[in-house]
Structures are given as structure tokens and as C-alpha cells.
Design a protein around this motif. Structure first.
Motif, PDB file in Angstrom:
ATOM      1  N   GLY A 130      -5.640  -1.151  14.762  1.00  9.90           N
ATOM      2  CA  GLY A 130      -6.192  -2.038  13.753  1.00  9.90           C
ATOM      3  C   GLY A 130      -6.437  -1.383  12.407  1.00  9.90           C
ATOM      4  N   VAL A 131      -5.894  -0.185  12.213  1.00 12.76           N
ATOM      5  CA  VAL A 131      -6.087   0.584  10.981  1.00 12.76           C
ATOM      6  C   VAL A 131      -4.725   1.045  10.478  1.00 12.76           C
ATOM      7  N   TYR A 132      -4.546   1.022   9.152  1.00  9.32           N
ATOM      8  CA  TYR A 132      -3.336   1.579   8.539  1.00  9.32           C
ATOM      9  C   TYR A 132      -3.660   3.000   8.103  1.00  9.32           C
ATOM     10  N   GLN A 133      -2.969   3.969   8.713  1.00  6.48           N
ATOM     11  CA  GLN A 133      -3.260   5.384   8.501  1.00  6.48           C
ATOM     12  C   GLN A 133      -2.140   6.044   7.703  1.00  6.48           C
ATOM     13  N   VAL A 134      -2.528   6.736   6.647  1.00  5.86           N
ATOM     14  CA  VAL A 134      -1.576   7.421   5.777  1.00  5.86           C
ATOM     15  C   VAL A 134      -1.932   8.901   5.738  1.00  5.86           C
ATOM     16  N   ARG A 157       2.734  15.833  -1.703  1.00  7.41           N
ATOM     17  CA  ARG A 157       4.091  15.300  -1.613  1.00  7.41           C
ATOM     18  C   ARG A 157       4.038  13.778  -1.540  1.00  7.41           C
ATOM     19  N   THR A 158       4.242  13.129  -2.673  1.00  7.21           N
ATOM     20  CA  THR A 158       4.328  11.677  -2.718  1.00  7.21           C
ATOM     21  C   THR A 158       5.613  11.291  -3.424  1.00  7.21           C
ATOM     22  N   ALA A 159       6.028  10.034  -3.255  1.00  5.35           N
ATOM     23  CA  ALA A 159       7.257   9.561  -3.889  1.00  5.35           C
ATOM     24  C   ALA A 159       7.127   9.669  -5.404  1.00  5.35           C
ATOM     25  N   GLY A 160       8.205  10.105  -6.038  1.00  4.48           N
ATOM     26  CA  GLY A 160       8.229  10.186  -7.491  1.00  4.48           C
ATOM     27  C   GLY A 160       7.610  11.447  -8.049  1.00  4.48           C
ATOM     28  N   VAL A 167       0.840  -1.202   0.000  1.00  2.00           N
ATOM     29  CA  VAL A 167       0.000   0.000   0.000  1.00  2.00           C
ATOM     30  C   VAL A 167       0.873   1.248   0.000  1.00  2.00           C
ATOM     31  N   ALA A 168       1.910   1.249   0.836  1.00  2.00           N
ATOM     32  CA  ALA A 168       2.805   2.407   0.902  1.00  2.00           C
ATOM     33  C   ALA A 168       3.508   2.645  -0.426  1.00  2.00           C
ATOM     34  N   ARG A 169       3.958   1.568  -1.074  1.00  2.00           N
ATOM     35  CA  ARG A 169       4.617   1.721  -2.378  1.00  2.00           C
ATOM     36  C   ARG A 169       3.660   2.312  -3.404  1.00  2.00           C
ATOM     37  N   ALA A 177      -7.870  -4.415  -1.364  1.00  2.00           N
ATOM     38  CA  ALA A 177      -7.036  -3.330  -0.843  1.00  2.00           C
ATOM     39  C   ALA A 177      -6.032  -2.828  -1.872  1.00  2.00           C
ATOM     40  N   ALA A 178      -5.440  -3.739  -2.631  1.00  2.00           N
ATOM     41  CA  ALA A 178      -4.450  -3.325  -3.628  1.00  2.00           C
ATOM     42  C   ALA A 178      -5.093  -2.476  -4.718  1.00  2.00           C
ATOM     43  N   ALA A 179      -6.283  -2.886  -5.167  1.00  2.00           N
ATOM     44  CA  ALA A 179      -6.978  -2.115  -6.201  1.00  2.00           C
ATOM     45  C   ALA A 179      -7.392  -0.745  -5.674  1.00  2.00           C
ATOM     46  N   LEU A 180      -7.856  -0.703  -4.430  1.00  2.00           N
ATOM     47  CA  LEU A 180      -8.236   0.582  -3.846  1.00  2.00           C
ATOM     48  C   LEU A 180      -7.031   1.507  -3.718  1.00  2.00           C
ATOM     49  N   ALA A 181      -5.886   0.948  -3.343  1.00  2.00           N
ATOM     50  CA  ALA A 181      -4.678   1.770  -3.231  1.00  2.00           C
ATOM     51  C   ALA A 181      -4.317   2.384  -4.583  1.00  2.00           C
ATOM     52  N   ARG A 182      -4.465   1.605  -5.647  1.00  2.00           N
ATOM     53  CA  ARG A 182      -4.176   2.147  -6.984  1.00  2.00           C
ATOM     54  C   ARG A 182      -5.145   3.279  -7.331  1.00  2.00           C
ATOM     55  N   GLY A 183      -6.412   3.097  -6.994  1.00  2.00           N
ATOM     56  CA  GLY A 183      -7.384   4.148  -7.264  1.00  2.00           C
ATOM     57  C   GLY A 183      -7.105   5.409  -6.469  1.00  2.00           C
ATOM     58  N   LEU A 184      -6.715   5.237  -5.216  1.00  2.00           N
ATOM     59  CA  LEU A 184      -6.382   6.388  -4.382  1.00  2.00           C
ATOM     60  C   LEU A 184      -5.149   7.111  -4.911  1.00  2.00           C
ATOM     61  N   ARG A 185      -4.158   6.335  -5.373  1.00  2.00           N
ATOM     62  CA  ARG A 185      -2.959   6.970  -5.928  1.00  2.00           C
ATOM     63  C   ARG A 185      -3.300   7.766  -7.188  1.00  2.00           C
ATOM     64  N   ASN A 186      -4.195   7.232  -8.000  1.00  2.00           N
ATOM     65  CA  ASN A 186      -4.612   7.966  -9.191  1.00  2.00           C
ATOM     66  C   ASN A 186      -5.246   9.297  -8.800  1.00  2.00           C
ATOM     67  N   ALA A 187      -6.047   9.282  -7.739  1.00  2.00           N
ATOM     68  CA  ALA A 187      -6.643  10.534  -7.264  1.00  2.00           C
ATOM     69  C   ALA A 187      -5.566  11.495  -6.762  1.00  2.00           C
ATOM     70  N   LEU A 188      -4.603  10.987  -6.009  1.00  2.00           N
ATOM     71  CA  LEU A 188      -3.522  11.837  -5.499  1.00  2.00           C
ATOM     72  C   LEU A 188      -2.722  12.469  -6.637  1.00  2.00           C
ATOM     73  N   ASP A 189      -2.620  11.762  -7.754  1.00  2.00           N
ATOM     74  CA  ASP A 189      -1.850  12.284  -8.883  1.00  2.00           C
ATOM     75  C   ASP A 189      -2.511  13.494  -9.535  1.00  2.00           C
TER      76      ASP A 189
END
Length: 295
Positions: free
Chosen positions: A183-187, A291-294, A170-172, A274-286
Motif C-alpha cells: 500500500g506504499v509507493y517506495q522510491v 543518480r536521477t534522470a536528467g 511521481v516517478a517522472r 502528492a504531486a506538489a510533494l513530489a516536486r518538493g522532494l525533487r528540488n531537494a534531490l537536485d
């Protein structure tokens, strides 16, 4: 050479004379009945998880760290004063008594609204702001929260439960590492620009960083919620990115009154891979200036 050394010495002495000593937060800890957590940029933040509430959304019981965590943050602004901001979680019946208690103590409201949809029981979120004596502000908030079912502070478990989630993946994907909490991963994803209110800088930990929370729900799935912190031009591109990933927008509103630049806060919900949701969230962040990696 001696003159240069003397000039530097004088500058150092002058700087030391004007330096602000680190604030002792012990009296605020006492007023709130719990210890705060020191954050970057001199912020002291206090958490008030609503572990007394059993709230469900579409069959998912929300962990307090997912969407039921009240908080209050302070930052010294000099002259013995602080800037304080927070977000208080409450049931509908608690709203009136809390608001009256806060107003009586000089703590103002900047927003009152929902963050999620279809939850049971219905939960409201009251955003607050204050300037002045930190102990007085703390006592006012403590008195207001006493009108709710917010539990007294309790020690954290010695060994937090392991998360059923590939947090490294998720972090990557998101380009930002998070932390496990209850019990929650917070970013937390800070914006690139400096946010100010009343001429004072508002650091990310005072509620102006995008918050993304993952609560594992089994078989590689996770319930996600949080809020994107957006400029006006980013709002609709982010909505489209979230919808493209099957992530619902549950609220869009302000949290503050006089911030610069103007910000909008977009809350979201999904419970899926979770992996698919992380990709969708990253697309939104883009689509955002964050400040994200890359980037």
C-alpha cells in the motif's frame, strides 16, 4: 596466435580458480524464519514488517511499509564471512532486551533514535552492524526480535491492492521509478559515489540510498516519509528545499560509525498533495549528488 589463445586460457582458468561461488542463503533463511530477497551487488535482504503495531502520526495510520519495516541485509565479503547491516523498529520497552540480546551475540549497535515525530505509540529505530558468520548473525537477530512483537513471516497477498496514487507522475517528477509495496509507493535513489565501511563497499540496498515513501491518504494526497542520505555540505540546502515545499524535517543523525565518506541521514514528514510533494522532494534531490534522470 596459439600463444595468445593459451595465455587467455590460462588467465580464464586462474580467474575461475579465484572466483567466489554464489553463497547459499538457505541456512540464513532458516535461522531468520523467512526468505530473503536478492538485491544487486550480491546483497541478500530480509524484511520484518511491524504489522503488529498500530502507529498514527497526525491522524494518519502508518502502513508497515511506510515507516515500520525492520530489515537486515547481508553481503559476502569472502573467507566465509559477511558484512551485515540493518534497522530494527521497536517500542521503547523493547529497546533494552533487544540491545542486550544483540550484544550477547556479537551484533553491534550503530545508532538508536527516532525517525518521525509525534507518533503514537512512540517508536524507536535501532541500527545494527556485524561481520562474520551469517548464520550466527541471523540467529542472534532472530533471538533479539523474539523479544519484540515482530510477527512471524507471512505470505504476501496474491493480488496487492491498487495504489490511489499516480505513481507514473511521481516517478517522472523524481526522476527515479519506484515500486508498490504494502500500500506504499517506495522510491530508492542511490548516491553517485561509492560508500565504504571497513574497506568494503556498502551497496545502496544496505541502507545508503535515499528512501522516499508515499502512502496515499485520499483525494490526491499522500503521507510521505523516508530519509535523505547526505554529505555534510548538502544538509542545509536540503533542509531549505524541504521547508520551501512544506515538508518537515523530523530527524538528522548518523546511522553508521565508520563509513567513508561521512554520511548524514535526514528524515522527513508531510501529508499533502502528492504531486506538489513530489516536486518538493525533487528540488531537494537536485541539491545532492544522486543518480536521477536528467543528471
Amino acid at each position: 596466435m596459439q600463444c595468445r589463445f593459451s595465455l587467455v586460457s590460462l588467465i580464464c582458468v586462474a580467474a575461475a580458480a579465484h572466483a567466489q561461488p554464489a553463497r547459499d542463503w538457505a541456512a540464513v533463511d532458516s535461522a531468520l524464519g523467512r526468505k530473503g530477497a536478492a538485491q544487486a551487488a550480491g546483497v541478500m535482504r530480509y524484511g520484518f514488517p511491524r504489522s503488529d503495531l498500530q502507529v498514527t502520526v497526525n491522524g494518519v495510520r502508518l502502513a508497515p511499509a511506510l515507516a515500520l519495516g525492520s530489515w537486515l541485509a547481508f553481503r559476502d565479503v569472502g573467507g566465509g564471512s559477511v558484512m551485515a547491516m540493518g534497522d530494527l523498529v521497536m517500542l521503547e520497552a523493547e529497546v533494552g532486551p533487544v540491545m542486550r540480546a544483540l550484544q550477547a551475540g556479537g551484533v553491534e549497535q550503530t545508532a538508536l533514535h527516532n525517525h518521525v515525530l509525534g507518533e503514537s505509540p512512540h517508536v524507536m529505530y535501532m541500527h545494527v552492524s556485524a561481520h562474520g558468520d551469517p548464520v550466527k548473525i541471523a540467529r542472534t537477530v532472530h533471538d533479539a526480535l523474539a523479544r519484540t512483537g515482530t510477527p512471524a513471516a507471512s505470505p504476501a497477498p496474491a493480488t496487492p491492492p491498487a495504489l490511489d496514487l499516480d505513481t507514473a507522475a511521481v516517478a517522472r517528477t523524481l526522476g527515479v521509478a519506484g515500486k508498490a509495496n504494502g500500500g506504499v509507493y517506495q522510491v530508492s535513489v542511490p548516491r553517485r559515489e561509492t560508500i565504504r565501511e571497513d574497506g568494503h563497499e556498502v551497496p545502496p540496498s544496505m541502507g545508503v540510498a535515499t528512501a522516499i515513501n508515499f502512502q496515499p491518504t485520499g483525494s490526491g494526497r499522500a503521507a510521505i516519509t523516508g530519509d535523505f542520505v547526505l554529505r555534510a555540505a548538502e544538509v542545509n540546502p536540503v533542509i531549505r528545499a524541504l521547508h520551501g515545499a512544506g515538508i518537515e524535517v523530523t530527524a538528522l543523525h548518523s546511522h553508521m560509525l565508520d563509513e567513508e565518506p561521512r554520511l548524514f541521514f535526514m528524515h522527513f514528514w508531510a501529508n499533502d498533495d502528492a504531486a506538489a510533494l513530489a516536486r518538493g522532494l525533487r528540488n531537494a534531490l537536485d541539491h545532492m549528488a544522486v543518480r536521477t534522470a536528467g543528471r
